[in-house]
Scaffold this active site. Sequence first.
Site, short mmCIF file in Angstrom:
data_model
loop_
_atom_site.label_atom_id
_atom_site.label_comp_id
_atom_site.label_asym_id
_atom_site.label_seq_id
_atom_site.Cartn_x
_atom_site.Cartn_y
_atom_site.Cartn_z
N TYR A 133 0.69 -1.07 0.08
CA TYR A 133 -0.14 0.21 -0.09
C TYR A 133 1.13 0.98 -0.32
O TYR A 133 1.76 1.37 1.21
CB TYR A 133 -1.07 0.08 1.06
CG TYR A 133 -1.95 1.08 1.10
CD1 TYR A 133 -2.22 1.73 -0.04
CD2 TYR A 133 -2.95 1.46 2.73
CE1 TYR A 133 -2.93 2.65 0.43
CE2 TYR A 133 -4.45 1.81 1.98
CZ TYR A 133 -3.88 2.59 0.60
OH TYR A 133 -5.35 2.82 0.67
N LYS A 158 -1.06 -0.92 -4.17
CA LYS A 158 -2.41 -0.79 -3.79
C LYS A 158 -2.52 1.48 -4.31
O LYS A 158 -1.08 1.26 -2.87
CB LYS A 158 -3.04 -0.67 -2.73
CG LYS A 158 -4.31 -0.15 -2.49
CD LYS A 158 -4.80 -0.51 -1.16
CE LYS A 158 -6.73 -0.02 -0.90
NZ LYS A 158 -6.76 0.32 0.26
#
Length: 310
Positions: A133, A158
């Site tokens: 992330y 992400k």
Amino acid sequence: MRLDGILFFPLTPFDGGGSVAEDVLAGHVADGVAHGAGAVFAACGTGEFHALDGAEHRRVVGTAVAAAAGRVPVFAGAGGPLPHAVACARAAAEAGADGVLLMPPYLVAAPEAGLVAYVREVAAATGLPLVVYQRDNARFTPAGAAELARIPTVTGFKDGLGDIELMQRIVPAVRAALGEQRAPAKDFTFFNGLPTAEVSVAAYAAVGARLYSSAAFCFVPEVALAFNRALADGDDALVRRLLTAFYIPLVQLRNEVPGYAVSLVKAGVRLRGRDVGGVRPPLQDPHPKHLAELEQLVSAGLETAGAAAR
């Protein structure tokens, strides 16, 4: 592991004494799966990962795995200080999770080589697929993202920065790096991880990141599903109506107070009749004025989605 459809990030319910309400969480997850979630991401941002201790994290992930019952993949959050991130990744594997979403390390600004080393150590702690992330203090260049993608168990990236120009360079860099491997290229997925991702979904899809996390799915699955179907069907008119009636005003309300990206979601679930308790400090529950605005938005979103279905 190939992911598809709506990515469901359940919140973490707390009871009146402030403890994790596992029975409420189980119902929340089971309902999300029944509504058609493509995957469950437990104990992540919307699930207040930052506010859970290690034992609570294990209980949340274990409850989500049991409630999903193998119908869809379950990913567990990990992150923060390296020992904690490693412990969360190992606990996720022990609980039967299918993967890990690795969030940023705690507080410190670090060089990219250090961030890559952080990911390597967490990846080495478990054989589970790992999605990195990018947000806040975890930022990668295209070369750094390509290096991450070469780690065997890293299967996704992400983005929570919202820098589309950077993502336009990261996506082809990662694809080129994977194409250089002698073995067949592994499945690798790019995610739109911005809050209220539906508002930015078109921009991310244009650079190759079609999957997105839907916080709205937690409390208005009817609206989130209608939006997702409209995207898949190329129904631009319905996409615009849902953006105008629900998503864009929700972003405006969300931006009123720091932390509302989580607090409003939890309030929305309460408005829909599930007693999930409030958020833990340092987050705060919404002001009554904002709760009234949220209730109006929920009604508008449901009416727009319902009208499209008639």
